[in-house]
Structure formats: C-alpha cells, structure tokens
Design an enzyme around this catalytic site. Structure first.
Site, PDB file in Angstrom:
ATOM      1  N   HIS A  91       0.795  -1.237   0.000  1.00  0.00           N
ATOM      2  CA  HIS A  91       0.000   0.000   0.000  1.00  0.00           C
ATOM      3  C   HIS A  91       0.818   1.272   0.000  1.00  0.00           C
ATOM      4  O   HIS A  91       0.237   2.363   0.075  1.00  0.00           O
ATOM      5  CB  HIS A  91      -0.927   0.045   1.219  1.00  0.00           C
ATOM      6  CG  HIS A  91      -2.008  -0.975   1.198  1.00  0.00           C
ATOM      7  ND1 HIS A  91      -3.239  -0.757   0.639  1.00  0.00           N
ATOM      8  CD2 HIS A  91      -2.022  -2.244   1.663  1.00  0.00           C
ATOM      9  CE1 HIS A  91      -3.980  -1.840   0.784  1.00  0.00           C
ATOM     10  NE2 HIS A  91      -3.257  -2.758   1.393  1.00  0.00           N
ATOM     11  N   LYS A 132      -8.072  13.761   4.891  1.00  0.00           N
ATOM     12  CA  LYS A 132      -7.201  12.587   4.842  1.00  0.00           C
ATOM     13  C   LYS A 132      -6.200  12.742   5.967  1.00  0.00           C
ATOM     14  O   LYS A 132      -6.152  13.804   6.589  1.00  0.00           O
ATOM     15  CB  LYS A 132      -6.473  12.513   3.499  1.00  0.00           C
ATOM     16  CG  LYS A 132      -5.780  13.823   3.105  1.00  0.00           C
ATOM     17  CD  LYS A 132      -5.178  13.770   1.706  1.00  0.00           C
ATOM     18  CE  LYS A 132      -6.185  13.932   0.609  1.00  0.00           C
ATOM     19  NZ  LYS A 132      -6.229  12.830  -0.346  1.00  0.00           N
ATOM     20  N   ARG A 133      -5.404  11.694   6.241  1.00  0.00           N
ATOM     21  CA  ARG A 133      -4.379  11.833   7.253  1.00  0.00           C
ATOM     22  C   ARG A 133      -3.463  13.018   6.915  1.00  0.00           C
ATOM     23  O   ARG A 133      -3.248  13.331   5.739  1.00  0.00           O
ATOM     24  CB  ARG A 133      -3.558  10.539   7.359  1.00  0.00           C
ATOM     25  CG  ARG A 133      -4.334   9.417   8.014  1.00  0.00           C
ATOM     26  CD  ARG A 133      -4.728   9.753   9.434  1.00  0.00           C
ATOM     27  NE  ARG A 133      -3.576   9.787  10.288  1.00  0.00           N
ATOM     28  CZ  ARG A 133      -3.213   8.807  11.109  1.00  0.00           C
ATOM     29  NH1 ARG A 133      -3.953   7.716  11.208  1.00  0.00           N
ATOM     30  NH2 ARG A 133      -2.130   8.914  11.866  1.00  0.00           N
ATOM     31  N   LYS A 139       1.222  14.404   1.427  1.00  0.00           N
ATOM     32  CA  LYS A 139      -0.124  14.716   0.929  1.00  0.00           C
ATOM     33  C   LYS A 139      -0.305  16.217   0.688  1.00  0.00           C
ATOM     34  O   LYS A 139      -1.263  16.652   0.077  1.00  0.00           O
ATOM     35  CB  LYS A 139      -1.182  14.197   1.900  1.00  0.00           C
ATOM     36  CG  LYS A 139      -1.185  12.662   2.020  1.00  0.00           C
ATOM     37  CD  LYS A 139      -2.210  12.184   3.031  1.00  0.00           C
ATOM     38  CE  LYS A 139      -2.136  10.696   3.329  1.00  0.00           C
ATOM     39  NZ  LYS A 139      -2.793   9.859   2.309  1.00  0.00           N
ATOM     40  N   THR A 149      -8.311   6.853  -1.936  1.00  0.00           N
ATOM     41  CA  THR A 149      -9.674   6.364  -2.132  1.00  0.00           C
ATOM     42  C   THR A 149     -10.677   7.490  -1.850  1.00  0.00           C
ATOM     43  O   THR A 149     -11.801   7.443  -2.353  1.00  0.00           O
ATOM     44  CB  THR A 149      -9.973   5.143  -1.231  1.00  0.00           C
ATOM     45  OG1 THR A 149      -9.497   5.429   0.090  1.00  0.00           O
ATOM     46  CG2 THR A 149      -9.290   3.899  -1.752  1.00  0.00           C
ATOM     47  N   LYS A 196     -14.315   8.667  -3.637  1.00  0.00           N
ATOM     48  CA  LYS A 196     -15.552   8.968  -2.898  1.00  0.00           C
ATOM     49  C   LYS A 196     -16.078  10.346  -3.281  1.00  0.00           C
ATOM     50  O   LYS A 196     -17.283  10.553  -3.454  1.00  0.00           O
ATOM     51  CB  LYS A 196     -15.301   8.885  -1.391  1.00  0.00           C
ATOM     52  CG  LYS A 196     -15.041   7.471  -0.913  1.00  0.00           C
ATOM     53  CD  LYS A 196     -14.407   7.397   0.470  1.00  0.00           C
ATOM     54  CE  LYS A 196     -13.758   6.020   0.660  1.00  0.00           C
ATOM     55  NZ  LYS A 196     -12.813   5.965   1.781  1.00  0.00           N
TER      56      LYS A 196
HETATM   57  C1  F68 Z   1       2.022   1.216   5.682  1.00  0.00           C
HETATM   58  C2  F68 Z   1       2.896   0.843   6.685  1.00  0.00           C
HETATM   59  C3  F68 Z   1       2.617   1.140   7.991  1.00  0.00           C
HETATM   60  C4  F68 Z   1       3.578   0.727   9.052  1.00  0.00           C
HETATM   61  C5  F68 Z   1       1.471   1.786   8.311  1.00  0.00           C
HETATM   62  C6  F68 Z   1       0.599   2.155   7.306  1.00  0.00           C
HETATM   63  C7  F68 Z   1       0.873   1.883   5.995  1.00  0.00           C
HETATM   64  C8  F68 Z   1      -0.028   2.306   4.902  1.00  0.00           C
HETATM   65  O1  F68 Z   1       0.254   2.135   3.753  1.00  0.00           O
HETATM   66  N1  F68 Z   1      -1.172   2.889   5.191  1.00  0.00           N
HETATM   67  C9  F68 Z   1      -2.100   3.325   4.307  1.00  0.00           C
HETATM   68  O2  F68 Z   1      -3.168   3.704   4.740  1.00  0.00           O
HETATM   69  N2  F68 Z   1      -1.842   3.325   2.997  1.00  0.00           N
HETATM   70  C10 F68 Z   1      -2.838   3.802   2.051  1.00  0.00           C
HETATM   71  O3  F68 Z   1      -3.553   2.693   1.532  1.00  0.00           O
HETATM   72  C11 F68 Z   1      -4.654   3.111   0.730  1.00  0.00           C
HETATM   73  C12 F68 Z   1      -5.406   1.875   0.329  1.00  0.00           C
HETATM   74  O4  F68 Z   1      -4.661   1.124  -0.565  1.00  0.00           O
HETATM   75  C13 F68 Z   1      -4.172   3.918  -0.456  1.00  0.00           C
HETATM   76  O5  F68 Z   1      -5.285   4.391  -1.146  1.00  0.00           O
HETATM   77  C14 F68 Z   1      -3.312   5.100   0.000  1.00  0.00           C
HETATM   78  O6  F68 Z   1      -2.749   5.745  -1.098  1.00  0.00           O
HETATM   79  C15 F68 Z   1      -2.212   4.599   0.920  1.00  0.00           C
HETATM   80  O7  F68 Z   1      -1.497   5.684   1.466  1.00  0.00           O
END
Ligand code: F68
Length: 829
Positions: A373, A564-565, A570, A672, A676
C-alpha cells in the site's frame, strides 16, 4: 428528539408491557419488544441510547438469520474461502449500513417514526468502530462489504482493539489526542466466542530433537497468551450472504499470580495479567511509519497465529489431504503487518502437523497473496533480529531457512551477483541486522499487487525491481475501489434516489451502470435538480461545521475539501499556501473578482509526527486570522473539521465541490477519498498520482483539474539538483506567503512558531516539491474559481464525474482479486 406518540404506547401500560397494536409493522413491534426485553426499558424511561439499542437489536435479528444460514451453506458446500488478514478494519458505524444492505431501511425508519423517533437521530448514538488509521484500514472495510455482496466466502481477521484510533480535539489550534473508548457501552454488533480460543506463544527457546529424516524443533519455555474470538457479521447488499469478521482479544492464561496474591501483594498479582491483555489494548496510530516497537510485533504475531490456527482447524474439520490446502484456502496479507503469517504457516505445518519442509513451502506459496500500500521508505517494516529472535525464536529460525533457500535460488538464477543477494535478502545485514517483512511477504506469496496502475508500475521499477527480475509475472495491479453502498447510497440518499429515478437501481450492484446518466449532463432540468441536491448536502454540512467549529460558512461558496491523514507528502501545506495567496489578494483590494470559497481541512496527525501537528496548528492559526478579518467577509473561510472519522466522512464527501488530491507525484499509492468525492459529484484538483491518473482516464481530461510535475519530472528535478530558492525568488506571491509564515504573521504571540516550516521548504530542500508545484497549482485553482462562476458548466462536469467513476467500485476490485489472485468463486444461496 420528539417523544413517542401516545398512540403506540399508552400511559397506563407503559410501565409494564409495550402496546403493540395490529396496525404496526413487524419492525415497529420488534423495536418495542427489544426495548423491553433486551434493554429492560419502557418507552416512558427509554433514552435515545435505548432506542438506538432496540433499533440495532431489531436489525441485528435480521442479519443473524442470514448469517447462520450463510455459515450452514459454507459448511455444507465446503467452498474455497479467502481470509483477509489485516491489522486494521476502519468500519465506522454499522446500524445504517446493515439496514441498507438488508433492504429494510425504510421499514426501520417508518417503524421508528411511528414511535415518534427519527432514524437519523438514533443512528448517531453509535460510536464509530475506528479500528484503523486511514486508507488501508478503510479499504479492508470496503472489501468486506464487497465480498459479502458478491457472495464470496470470505472472512476478515484482525484485532479487537479496546481503544481504536484516538479521538482528536483541537485545543488552542493544536491537536490533542484522547482515548477512543468505543466499547464503553455494549457493542451490539459483536459476539464473543469463548469456544474459539487459541494459545499464542512468545519468548522461550528452541530445542532440536532427532527425527527419522534429520532434525525437528520444539519451541519450549515460552509464555502463553490466550486469543479469544469476537465475531462481527458483515451483511452483503441485496443478497442473503452475511460473512464474518473475526477479531481477536488477548486474555491472560491465568487469572492472576496466586503466589504473589498469597504473599499479600495484590497489585503485583494482577500485573502479569494486565501486561498480557495490553496486546489488544490499543491501535497504533501511525499511518505511514513503522514503529519498531515490541508491542507492535506482539500484536502482529498474536493475531496472525490465532488466525492461522483457526484457518487450519476449519480445514481439518473434514478429513483431507494437505495437498488440498491451496484449493480450499487463500490468504491475503494487507500490507506487511501480517507478513509473519508466512513463517507461522510454516511453523504450523512443519512443527505442529509434521509436514516435510519442502512440501509445506510449496503449499504456503500457493496460499498467500500480498498487497503493498505504500512506497514511503519510512513505512517499510523491519524488525531487529535481536527483538525478533527473543520474541519468536522458532520463527526467526524458519525465516533464516526460507531466506537460505531463496538466496540459493537467486544465486542459481543470477550467478555471482552478490550485490543482488545483499539487496534482496530477507535479512538486512547492513543495518544492525534486521528482518525485512516486505521481502518475506514477496518471497512467501504467489502474487504481489499494488493498488493503482501507477503504483504497481512503480513497485516493479523501484521498490521491487530486483524481485521483479527474480519472479517475473509475480507483480500485478489491482486498482482500489470503494463500496458504493456506504459512499453513495448511505451517505447521499438524495442523489441515490435521483439516480434510481432516472436509470433504475441497477447501479447499486453494477456501478458502471452510472454511465447511463452521461446524456443527462446536457439536460438543463437535470442539472438543476442535481445542483439542488448538492446545495442541500452543503447546507447540512454547513450546519454541522457551525455546530462543531463555530464558523459560519456561506453554503453558496465553493466547498474546497481536503480530508485525509495529515502527512507532508499529501501536501496540506500546499493547499494552505493557496489559501494564504487568496487572502493576500483580498487584502490587496481584489476581493470583488474572487470566487467565494470555504476551504475545509480534516485529518489526524500521528501523535509523534511533530511536523504534521505543526501543520494542523498553522491551518488553525491561518483560519483564526482569515475568518475574523472584516476585509474578507464571506469571500473566504477556512475550517479545520476536528476528529475526521468514517461518520464525519459520510457528511463531508457529499458536501464537497472540489476534491483536493495534491500529493507529490509518485507518493500516494492510490487514494480512495478521491473516488468517494468524485462519486458524490465533486471535481478533482490533483496531481498525476495514484488513482488520480485513472480517474482522469475515466472522467476525461476536460472534467478534472490536473496540475504539477509528473512522477518522471519529479525524479528528474531531484536528480538535477532541485533548488527551492529559485521558485521563491521567481514568484512574488509565493515569496510573500512564505515570508508571512516565517515572520509570524499568523502567530504574533510567538513569531518563530512556524520557522521550521519555512526552513523545511527552503533550507532543507523541500522534499515534497511544494514550491516547484506552487505556480501550476495556483493557476489551476484560478481556473477552478473561474469555472465555478459558471454553475451550469460546473454541474455538467460534476455530473460527468458521477457518471464515469463506476470503475472505482470495490465490487470490481474484489472481482479482480477473486479471479486473478484468490481463484475463488461465489457461493450463492
Ligand atoms: C504502511 C505501513 C505502515 C507501518 C502503516 C501504514 C501503511 C499504509 O500504507 N497505510 C495506508 O493507509 N496506505 C494507504 O492505503 C490506501 C489503500 O490502498 C491507499 O489508497 C493510499 O494511497 C495509501 O497511502
């Protein structure tokens, strides 16, 4: 909240029995029954929470009926199942979603209204299940909805955190974190399963013993923790399938240490118990940085071990050959957080069930899929070999063995390339010896996927370039999606019924049907109705903004939303540079030409992420100045919406005009929220990053505002020596904005407060290239403002966005996982 009508519950009998009349629908009768028999209340004494509870119990009854039949069906037909392992499930509220998916929303609403209550008020009593940080966790929740809707035999496995994502308050402009005690009141949606408990071991040591073909291993002198299951039903939409989300809670193996207790040391006696139960106490609030903490590794192993044991128990309910394992189960790793499952399945198969190592390994690789991710280097999980070996000595040995065989294979394929071996090894020897979880996940899976086309491409060319050479074909793309049930139907009922009226209800199960409204973008009358709905959603949002922040906003202004976070990549800060630019234009007397805007921010910063918290503070300081300046009037308002969570998102997305998706190209895996917002009729302003690229392809270049450097251009700029000062000196508006931040214009009481932000951008190289993208961003925002003045054209394009984002349904996404990765079929009743 109004009080119940006398008609339904008469004063005389109110204290004893509900007055259930024959004119009442079964649901209205059930609501009253549950009030009495589940909550022990009468309508005379019932609180809003009691009515919430009886509503939830009533809906739950319908869910359970289908749930038990789904379980029976799975037992009878014994289909292949998929298990989605995730440390996060960001579900939000469940009541409305369950009622919607079951198709009983209207009956529940009417039943409550007969009793004098409004469904909208009652559902607000439910706490969000905030067992996740952001995108990754919310995606897992959307996937559960889609798996059930598509009748895919799927189960989610995770942790039942006692405290979910912290509640954010803003005090004196700054984020304050408060514990999220979401289980304070009984959780109606969960079922404790004390019969499903497993022992999970930690610490201890490994002893070898001779076997007929060599040596076996015993893991001894370990400490045990009990994992107890809690099940949450996940109803599909317009189907009888109700799947299961199984969350593990840590329980101490013994009540307390009897010796300590007998010595009169009561506190000490329960200490061990507390330490054990801490494992499932709280969600780690880091969205994109690995913590490296012992408790986090314990959480990971705890839930993975319990889940794998549970999966194997279910497989072994029938007598079968181990070879059948990959025909019966697929396991998806939601990022590397559960990657230890690769070693755990080996441990279970080899040490516990006594399979040959090579045989077990063949099965393991056929079972796992791994989803990446993020490309952010700080999010890549590694564990020190020291910690790993102390906590999980046998698993470290297993990982060494996996690595040994893997490196032999690589060496055979690319003889003599020792640099390659160093780079791909599961053990990083360069860095004080660490276990690289992403490498373990890649080696232990048959397929690895990224979450948007660009991201998957970048995985192959950057992060996993070596692995892509070693395992050609292992890396695929599956573009993310969102569930239209929650993110259209539930959060935007007015738009949903308009769509149903014009194209029928088919889009609810096949979102690509939305393309049928394309011609209506040219229909003036349709545009007007569409605009009225957006206006109503904005009004609803404006009322909430006023209530929670005290800021009054103009519902006819352009609602410009970034939720978003909070993370530097970002670029909430770039958005804020634009806000300050607008403010300066107003101050210099150009107010008349400006399109009125309300700029809304929302999101949490990781508690230890100092810069992200400073950005929140700056947003609030800027808001305080801008919102109070009489020269500004209602031309510009800035609002920070506190405690952004799923239930807040359900209000914010439908009320947005402009969707800010402005990450530095190459940094956002997918996004995502972008999907939305487009689905709810907002236009996107964004970079060519993540899924924005595909949104642009779908909605058409004319219907999206793209700006900034591309991924390649970012790389070139960095390679050729990016100098942010060049941009500072070349653009007078930019210079003015940055100088204001540096010199304390927004914080006269402490002029240096934001010096670090200025320094990051200018002295420390502006890692995310805000300055390089500023001019293009401002010019594009000007084009946004100009277009918004033409409401007919704006709504035409907004309609085309709704019409053309059908691809981003998580039903499509899950369909692809099912066919390309899990090789699994639907089981329809
Ligand atoms: C990865 C590692 C750690 C330790 C904590 C969180 C993450 C991480 O990737 N978190 C996350 O929310 N990623 C998001 O995933 C979404 C779903 O695939 C994507 O749409 C976002 O772009 C991505 O930042």
């Amino acid at each position: 909240m109004t009080t119940p009508k006398a008609k339904s519950v008469s004063k005389k009998t109110a204290g004893i029995k509900p007055t259930i009349t024959t004119e009442q629908t079964p649901i209205a009768q059930a609501l009253q029954n549950h009030l009495i028999f589940s909550s022990g209340k009468t309508s005379a004494s019932a609180t809003k929470r009691d009515w919430y509870a009886s509503t939830a119990y009533t809906v739950r009854d319908h869910v359970i009926e289908r749930w038990v039949k789904t379980v029976e069906g799975y037992r009878e037909h014994d289909p292949k199942r998929v298990y989605y392992l995730s440390l996060e499930f960001l579900i939000g509220r469940m009541l409305s979603n369950a009622a919607l998916n079951l198709g009983i929303n209207d009956e529940v609403r009417d039943g409550l209204s007969d009793l004098g209550y409004q469904l909208e008020n009652v559902v607000e009593m439910e706490s969000d299940a905030a067992l996740g940080n952001g995108g990754l966790g919310r995606l897992a929740a959307c996937f559960l909805d889609s798996m059930a809707t598509l009748d895919i035999p799927g189960t989610g496995y995770g942790i039942r955190y006692e405290y979910g994502m912290f509640r954010q308050t803003i005090e004196k402009g700054q984020q304050v974190e408060n514990p999220d005690n979401w289980l304070r009141y009984v959780n109606i949606w969960e079922f404790q399963r004390p019969e499903h408990t497993y022992m999970v071991q930690f610490f201890g040591k490994v002893v070898e013993y001779p076997t007929k073909n060599g040596v076996g291993y015993h893991w001894v002198e370990s400490e045990s923790v009990v994992a107890m299951a809690y099940d949450i039903p996940i109803p599909g939409y317009d189907t009888h399938t109700v799947n299961n989300l199984r969350l593990w809670s840590a329980k101490a193996t013994r009540e307390f240490d009897l010796r300590q207790f007998n010595d009169g040391n009561y506190e000490k006696a329960v200490e061990g118990r507390n330490a054990t139960e801490n494992i499932s106490k709280v969600l780690y609030p880091n969205d994109a940085s690995a913590s490296g903490r012992e408790l986090r590794l314990k959480q990971q192993y705890f839930f993975v071990s319990a889940s794998i044991q549970d999966i194997l128990r279910r497989f072994l309910l029938k007598r079968r050959e181990w070879n059948e394992l990959p025909d019966k189960i697929a396991i998806q790793l939601n990022d590397t957080h559960p990657a230890i499952a690769v070693a755990e399945l080996m441990y279970q198969l080899v040490d516990v069930h006594r399979l040959e190592w090579a045989h077990a390994w063949k099965l393991v690789v056929k079972i796992f899929g791994y989803t990446n991710h993020t490309l952010m280097p700080e999010a890549l999980e590694t564990w020190s070999v020291e910690l790993f070996g102390r906590l999980l000595p046998r698993h470290l040995g297993i990982i060494y063995q996996i690595n040994h065989e893997f490196l032999q294979m690589v060496n055979h394929k690319f003889p003599g390339d020792t640099d390659l071996l160093t780079r791909v090894s599961i053990i990083d020897e360069s860095n004080g010896r660490r276990v690289r979880m992403a490498h373990l996940a890649v080696v232990g899976s048959h397929t690895v996927n990224g979450v948007a086309a660009l991201h998957s491409q970048l995985l192959k060319t950057t992060l996993f370039a070596d692995f892509n050479r070693i395992y050609p074909g292992k890396f695929v793309n599956i573009t993310n999606g969102i569930t239209p049930r929650r993110w259209l139907n539930q959060c935007n009922p007015q738009l949903t019924s308009l769509l149903e009226k014009v194209i029928g209800a088919g889009f609810q199960k096949d979102l690509s049907d939305l393309s049928d409204i394309v011609p209506l973008a040219e229909d003036k009358a349709f545009r007007k109705v569409f605009r009225e709905i957006k206006r109503a959603n904005k009004l609803r949002l404006a009322q909430r903004l006023e209530k929670v922040t005290g800021v009054t906003v103009n519902p006819d202004s352009l609602f410009d939303v970034q939720i978003k976070r909070i993370h530097e990549y970002k670029r909430q800060l770039l958005n804020l540079l634009h806000v300050i630019t607008l403010y300066n234009r107003i101050r210099s007397g150009n107010a008349d030409s400006i399109t009125p805007r309300t700029v809304i921010f929302g999101g949490k910063a990781a508690p230890g992420y100092w810069m992200a918290k400073l950005i929140i503070r700056l947003i609030n300081d800027v808001a305080a100045i801008v919102n109070e300046d009489p020269a500004v009037g209602d031309k510009l308002k800035v609002v920070f919406y506190p405690n952004y969570e799923v239930s807040a998102a359900e209000l914010l997305f439908p009320g947005s005009d402009l969707s800010e998706q402005i990450s530095t190209a190459g940094t956002e895996a997918s996004g995502t929220g972008n999907m939305k917002m487009a689905l709810n009729g907002a236009l996107t302003i964004g970079t060519l990053d993540g899924a924005n690229v595909e949104i642009k392809e779908e909605v058409g270049d004319e219907n999206i505002f793209i700006f900034g450097l591309t991924t390649d251009e970012v790389a070139e700029k960095k390679a050729s020596g990016y100098n942010p000062w060049d941009y500072y000196h070349a653009n007078a508006e930019l210079k003015q904005v940055l100088d204001m931040i540096a010199t304390g214009f927004f914080c006269v009481d402490e002029p240096d407060r934001y010096k670090a932000i200025f320094d990051n951008l200018l002295q420390k190289g502006d890692h995310y290239l805000l300055l390089a993208d500023y001019e293009s961003y401002i010019a594009t925002q000007d084009a946004v403002s100009a277009l918004y003045k033409d409401q007919e054209e704006w709504s035409r394009r907004a309609i085309l966005n709704v019409a053309r984002v059908g691809k981003f349904s998580s039903d499509r996404t899950i369909g692809e996982y099912a066919s390309k990765i899990w090789k699994i079929q639907a089981l329809k009743r």
